[in-house]
Design an enzyme around this catalytic site. Structure first.
Site, short mmCIF file in Angstrom:
data_model
loop_
_atom_site.label_atom_id
_atom_site.label_comp_id
_atom_site.label_asym_id
_atom_site.label_seq_id
_atom_site.Cartn_x
_atom_site.Cartn_y
_atom_site.Cartn_z
CB CYS A 214 -6.22 -3.64 10.57
SG CYS A 214 -8.04 -3.08 10.92
CD GLN B 76 -1.93 -6.55 3.78
OE1 GLN B 76 -1.89 -6.81 4.87
NE2 GLN B 76 -0.98 -6.08 3.07
CB ALA C 55 -6.84 4.96 7.34
CG ASP D 223 1.29 -2.36 8.23
OD1 ASP D 223 0.89 -1.06 8.60
OD2 ASP D 223 0.92 -3.23 7.81
CD GLU E 78 6.36 -6.42 -3.39
OE1 GLU E 78 6.19 -5.73 -2.36
OE2 GLU E 78 6.24 -7.56 -3.08
CB SER F 181 -1.17 0.03 1.28
OG SER F 181 -1.66 -1.04 1.38
N GLY F 182 1.78 1.24 0.69
CA GLY F 182 2.78 2.63 0.91
C GLY F 182 3.66 2.59 -0.28
CB CYS G 241 -9.91 1.09 13.03
SG CYS G 241 -10.23 -0.93 13.15
CE LYS H 259 3.27 -0.89 13.91
NZ LYS H 259 3.97 0.21 13.32
CB THR H 260 -4.90 1.37 9.44
OG1 THR H 260 -4.69 2.88 9.56
CG2 THR H 260 -5.47 0.79 10.58
C1 LIG Z 1 -7.12 -8.60 7.79
C2 LIG Z 1 -6.81 -6.98 7.72
C3 LIG Z 1 -7.64 -6.25 7.93
C4 LIG Z 1 -7.34 -4.95 7.58
N1 LIG Z 1 -8.17 -3.83 7.80
C5 LIG Z 1 -7.84 -2.62 7.65
C6 LIG Z 1 -8.92 -1.77 7.42
O1 LIG Z 1 -10.14 -1.95 7.75
N2 LIG Z 1 -8.62 -0.39 7.49
C7 LIG Z 1 -7.24 -0.05 7.27
O2 LIG Z 1 -6.90 0.97 6.71
N3 LIG Z 1 -6.27 -0.91 7.07
C8 LIG Z 1 -6.62 -2.25 7.13
N4 LIG Z 1 -5.76 -3.28 7.26
C9 LIG Z 1 -4.01 -2.74 7.44
C10 LIG Z 1 -3.51 -2.54 6.12
O3 LIG Z 1 -3.74 -3.48 5.05
C11 LIG Z 1 -1.97 -2.43 6.16
O4 LIG Z 1 -1.95 -1.58 7.39
C12 LIG Z 1 -1.23 -1.70 5.05
O5 LIG Z 1 -1.40 -2.64 3.87
C13 LIG Z 1 -0.03 -1.37 5.12
O6 LIG Z 1 0.98 -1.12 4.18
P1 LIG Z 1 2.41 -1.16 3.92
O7 LIG Z 1 2.77 -0.70 2.64
O8 LIG Z 1 3.05 -0.76 5.19
O9 LIG Z 1 2.54 -2.79 3.96
P2 LIG Z 1 2.04 -3.90 3.08
O10 LIG Z 1 0.77 -3.28 2.24
O11 LIG Z 1 1.59 -5.14 3.74
O12 LIG Z 1 3.06 -3.99 1.81
C14 LIG Z 1 4.72 -4.33 2.22
C15 LIG Z 1 5.24 -5.14 1.02
O13 LIG Z 1 6.60 -4.99 1.32
C16 LIG Z 1 6.98 -6.14 0.86
N5 LIG Z 1 8.16 -6.85 1.30
C17 LIG Z 1 8.09 -7.68 2.37
N6 LIG Z 1 9.59 -7.97 2.66
C18 LIG Z 1 10.05 -7.43 1.65
C19 LIG Z 1 11.59 -7.34 1.20
N7 LIG Z 1 12.35 -8.01 2.08
N8 LIG Z 1 11.99 -6.78 0.25
C20 LIG Z 1 11.14 -5.99 -0.47
N9 LIG Z 1 9.60 -5.85 -0.35
C21 LIG Z 1 9.38 -6.78 0.70
C22 LIG Z 1 5.72 -7.14 0.72
O14 LIG Z 1 5.96 -8.10 -0.58
C23 LIG Z 1 4.59 -6.12 0.43
O15 LIG Z 1 4.39 -5.96 -0.82
C24 LIG Z 1 -5.96 -4.46 7.47
C25 LIG Z 1 -5.13 -5.46 7.29
C26 LIG Z 1 -5.28 -6.88 7.31
C27 LIG Z 1 -4.36 -7.99 7.25
#
Ligand SMILES: Cc1cc2nc3c(=O)[nH]c(=O)nc-3n(C[C@H](O)[C@H](O)[C@H](O)COP(=O)(O)OP(=O)(O)OC[C@H]3O[C@@H](n4cnc5c(N)ncnc54)[C@H](O)[C@@H]3O)c2cc1C
Length: 439
Positions: free
Chosen positions: A189, A69, A336, A325, A61, A39-40, A368, A333-334
């Site tokens: 979340c 998610q 949002a 996250d 990635e 997402s980020g 949330c 951690k969302t």
């Molecule tokens: C069941 C569930 C319900 C949720 N409900 C909500 C909700 O209602 N509202 C809300 O706002 N949020 C919700 N969330 C939370 C939300 O999905 C996360 O907070 C959000 O996706 C975080 O974004 P991110 O980019 O930090 O991590 P992610 O979207 O998880 O992306 C991380 C990326 O890093 C990559 N990565 C990992 N390790 C490596 C590496 N070594 N090298 C390179 N890349 C790597 C992964 O493959 C992944 O693509 C929910 C999550 C879940 C699981």
């Protein structure tokens, strides 16, 4: 000697060439490296791919697929399907940036480089780390084995692989003990473990088996939710639904042969064994290895990227930023939260690229949507220190149908059409128009 000289002078300098399938180790270099295409990562890469020249942004990635998610909760409740939560990674990453389908194994912040799993080295001028959180199944003996077994009655919405199993378990549940857990690590979340318990209650009522079942929600926390305004409203939901809550209780082991979940109290003085017919687990979570076991100067004691909680710039390395996250800011951690952080990183990193100090501040915003039943939702929105910060011109602690459809239909639409392309930074603009005074 001459041969050696010839050989070493023939070694190319850091090259900007790019090949996903290269069998040889390569040195890459880029202006901005984004670790993680979730997402980020997708969104921040899109923002800078527009600002910088073609291929000045690299995205590291490993996965071919990108998931929204938040919809996995609704997959667990049978409202959505896994394919509706998934897109090809290629289709969501910006075409103006280079995608390296590889994973980070270490960051060397002093030499501004990242080593990859395939053995490549990437030099960066600026780095944004947004690698998310991973499920730490190994921390609870028996958990993964139980998840893998199709008839174990154990599932989790915290995985694309097992969220469909929650829905299968719900449909085959004919009464008995339905047990839910919340672990003793930071999780994404933090509302989702209780959302699925509420939806389970609703489904069991619709399928006329609720009177033959007990629902127990076991949480490591001392309260149902971290923000008092919403916790008060959720306690009424818990009472109405007759859900038993065990606080400060942590899952220790899953004994799937006996269908038992073993817990300890958070001070580890007491062990409790609960029999289950259906067990929904929220696995403990951790940051990826390259952070958790990486250079200690990059992370806090828990393995989270150590950034300033307002500017999101790394505490020691001014050319490193974090999002989402995997950073150590004390927000929920969302997605949002990510949306709000995106603008902060975009502005502060752009200033850094012009040798200016960061001046945009993240306020800790997170949201949330707490699904309380099919068609009802409490839309919690808050900033640092648990202060409510609502967008809608009504009391969002009340269960609402509008909020349910926002969660189910509007947020996914906003995500796929605007956010992954770097055009969505949270509801600030809407809030200023429809609820300027806040509540
Ligand atoms: C069941 C569930 C319900 C949720 N409900 C909500 C909700 O209602 N509202 C809300 O706002 N949020 C919700 N969330 C939370 C939300 O999905 C996360 O907070 C959000 O996706 C975080 O974004 P991110 O980019 O930090 O991590 P992610 O979207 O998880 O992306 C991380 C990326 O890093 C990559 N990565 C990992 N390790 C490596 C590496 N070594 N090298 C390179 N890349 C790597 C992964 O493959 C992944 O693509 C929910 C999550 C879940 C699981």
């Amino acid at each position: 000697m001459n041969i050696l000289k010839k050989l070493t002078t023939n070694i190319p300098p850091i090259t900007k060439s790019f090949s996903v399938s290269s069998a040889h180790n390569t040195n890459y270099s880029c202006k901005l490296l984004v670790i993680g295409g979730g997402s980020g990562g997708c969104a921040i890469a899109a923002k800078f791919a527009r600002r910088l020249k073609k291929d000045e942004v690299y995205i590291l990635e490993p996965n071919e697929e990108h998931y929204f998610q938040p919809l996995w909760t609704l997959v667990g409740a049978g409202v959505k399907t896994v394919p509706q939560t998934r897109r090809r990674m290629k289709s969501v990453l910006p075409s103006n940036a280079k995608w390296l389908k590889d994973a980070a194994v270490s960051i060397k912040p002093k030499s501004n480089s990242v080593m990859t799993k395939e053995g490549h080295e990437i030099q960066y001028e600026y780095l944004v780390v947004c690698a998310g959180l991973q499920n730490d199944y190994a921390k609870v003996p028996g958990m993964l084995e139980a998840l893998k077994h199709p008839a174990s009655g154990v599932s989790t919405i915290y995985s694309a692989e097992y969220c469909g199993k929650t829905w299968a378990d719900l449909r085959s549940f004919k009464g008995g003990e339905a047990v839910f857990t919340y672990p003793d690590t930071p999780i994404k979340c933090p509302g989702a473990p209780q959302k699925i318990a509420y939806l389970t209650d609703s489904y069991l009522r619709m399928s006329h088996v609720r009177s033959k079942s007990n629902i127990t929600y076991n949480t490591c926390l001392p309260v149902i939710f971290g923000v008092k305004k919403y916790a008060d409203a959720l306690m009424k939901v818990v009472e109405r639904k007759n859900i038993k809550v065990n606080y400060k209780t942590v899952l220790k082991e899953v004994r799937s042969d006996k269908k038992e979940a073993v817990f300890y109290t958070d001070d580890k003085t007491k062990e409790i064994t609960l029999p289950y017919d259906m067990l929904h687990v929220t696995p403990p979570m951790k940051t990826p290895e390259f952070l958790a076991r990486g250079d200690p100067s990059l992370v806090d004691g828990g393995g989270f990227l150590a950034v300033d909680k307002y500017t999101l710039r790394h505490a020691r390395y001014p050319n490193v930023y974090g999002l989402g996250d995997c950073i150590n800011t004390p927000n929920s951690k969302t997605v949002a939260a990510v949306a709000k952080q995106l603008k902060v990183v975009e502005m502060n990193l752009s200033r850094a690229m012009s040798n200016d100090e960061p001046n945009k501040k993240y306020d800790g915003y997170g949201a949330c949507p707490l699904l309380t039943e099919y068609g009802k939702c409490i839309l919690a929105e808050f900033v640092y220190d648990g202060v409510p910060h609502e967008t809608m011109p009504f009391n969002q602690a009340r269960e609402s149908t509008i909020a349910y459809y926002m969660k189910k239909d509007l947020f996914p639409l906003l995500y796929w059409t605007l956010m992954v392309r770097g055009y969505y930074n949270g509801p600030e603009i809407v809030r200023n128009i429809i609820n300027p005074l806040g509540n």
